[in-house]
Design a protein around this motif. Structure first.
Motif, PDB file in Angstrom:
ATOM      1  N   ASN A 236      -6.249 -27.967  -0.953  1.00 28.54           N
ATOM      2  CA  ASN A 236      -6.625 -29.333  -1.600  1.00 28.54           C
ATOM      3  C   ASN A 236      -8.045 -29.905  -0.765  1.00 28.54           C
ATOM      4  O   ASN A 236      -8.078 -30.057   0.225  1.00 28.54           O
ATOM      5  CB  ASN A 236      -5.460 -30.149  -1.341  1.00 28.54           C
TER       6      ASN A 236
ATOM      7  N   SER B  90       3.733 -34.841   1.900  1.00 32.28           N
ATOM      8  CA  SER B  90       5.034 -35.301   1.204  1.00 32.28           C
ATOM      9  C   SER B  90       4.960 -34.629   0.041  1.00 32.28           C
ATOM     10  O   SER B  90       5.981 -34.078  -0.510  1.00 32.28           O
ATOM     11  CB  SER B  90       5.184 -36.568   1.392  1.00 32.28           C
ATOM     12  N   LYS B  91       3.716 -34.677  -0.742  1.00 35.47           N
ATOM     13  CA  LYS B  91       3.886 -34.261  -2.267  1.00 35.47           C
ATOM     14  C   LYS B  91       4.034 -32.688  -2.209  1.00 35.47           C
ATOM     15  O   LYS B  91       4.548 -32.118  -3.064  1.00 35.47           O
ATOM     16  CB  LYS B  91       2.228 -34.441  -2.906  1.00 35.47           C
ATOM     17  N   GLU B  92       3.342 -32.100  -1.206  1.00 28.29           N
ATOM     18  CA  GLU B  92       3.253 -30.558  -1.165  1.00 28.29           C
ATOM     19  C   GLU B  92       5.047 -30.054  -0.621  1.00 28.29           C
ATOM     20  O   GLU B  92       5.238 -29.174  -1.264  1.00 28.29           O
ATOM     21  CB  GLU B  92       2.529 -29.933   0.004  1.00 28.29           C
TER      22      GLU B  92
ATOM     23  N   LYS C 174       7.430 -31.834  -1.821  1.00 27.22           N
ATOM     24  CA  LYS C 174       8.163 -31.924  -2.997  1.00 27.22           C
ATOM     25  C   LYS C 174       8.045 -30.953  -3.745  1.00 27.22           C
ATOM     26  O   LYS C 174       9.012 -30.420  -4.418  1.00 27.22           O
ATOM     27  CB  LYS C 174       7.923 -33.204  -3.642  1.00 27.22           C
ATOM     28  N   LYS C 175       6.887 -30.243  -3.979  1.00 31.76           N
ATOM     29  CA  LYS C 175       6.524 -29.246  -5.000  1.00 31.76           C
ATOM     30  C   LYS C 175       7.223 -28.011  -4.286  1.00 31.76           C
ATOM     31  O   LYS C 175       7.934 -27.010  -5.241  1.00 31.76           O
ATOM     32  CB  LYS C 175       5.147 -28.996  -4.868  1.00 31.76           C
TER      33      LYS C 175
ATOM     34  N   LYS D  14       0.890 -38.635   2.749  1.00 29.46           N
ATOM     35  CA  LYS D  14       1.157 -38.675   1.273  1.00 29.46           C
ATOM     36  C   LYS D  14       0.826 -37.039   0.699  1.00 29.46           C
ATOM     37  O   LYS D  14       1.648 -36.564  -0.032  1.00 29.46           O
ATOM     38  CB  LYS D  14       0.431 -39.667   0.555  1.00 29.46           C
ATOM     39  N   PHE D  15      -0.270 -36.513   1.160  1.00 24.74           N
ATOM     40  CA  PHE D  15      -0.268 -35.155   0.584  1.00 24.74           C
ATOM     41  C   PHE D  15       0.451 -34.323   0.901  1.00 24.74           C
ATOM     42  O   PHE D  15       0.890 -33.366   0.073  1.00 24.74           O
ATOM     43  CB  PHE D  15      -1.850 -34.821   1.087  1.00 24.74           C
TER      44      PHE D  15
END
Length: 135
Positions: free
Chosen positions: A3, A127-129, A131-132, A124-125
């Motif tokens: 990213n 936590s998004k990863e 979740k994915k 946040k980056f």
């Protein structure tokens, strides 16, 4: 997959930590009033030490000629002038140090806040990863 935003953010954070990090975290750990008071007192102490040393050197160099050529009134006047100069120096350095360290604390606190915001964005980056990955 890398990213790009995350890498830029991490790069900014690393640059901050290298350039300002240690000092800013120390400064920001104090309340502004405590930091400014401590640094101002420290400055006044060093000004006093410097003044005493310079006055001592001057006195050692010129004491004999000064005492043999002047009367008591001139000596008292000289001592009063030396005390007045000391007070002027201490007050001016104290005011300067107070303003300087207030600004320094404000700037450090602001940089630490920005760093914390970057940490939040980085979290946040991640936590998004996570979740994915869990989906």
């Amino acid at each position: 997959m890398v990213n790009e935003e995350k890498v830029k953010l991490m790069n900014k954070m690393a640059l901050y930590e290298e350039k300002y990090g240690k000092e800013d975290f120390k400064i920001a750990s104090y309340y502004k009033k405590d930091y400014v008071s401590y640094q101002t007192i420290f400055t006044v102490i060093w000004v006093t030490i410097g003044y005493v040393v310079l006055f001592g050197v001057f006195a050692a160099a010129f004491v004999e000629t000064f005492l043999s050529n002047v009367g008591l009134f001139a000596i008292v006047l000289f001592v009063l002038a030396a005390v007045a100069l000391y007070l002027i120096l201490v007050v001016s350095y104290g005011l300067f140090a107070s303003r300087f360290y207030q600004k320094k604390h404000i700037r450090a606190k602001g940089r630490v806040k920005r760093y914390i915001r970057m940490l939040t964005q980085l979290d946040k980056f991640y936590s998004k990863e996570r979740k994915k990955k869990n989906e």
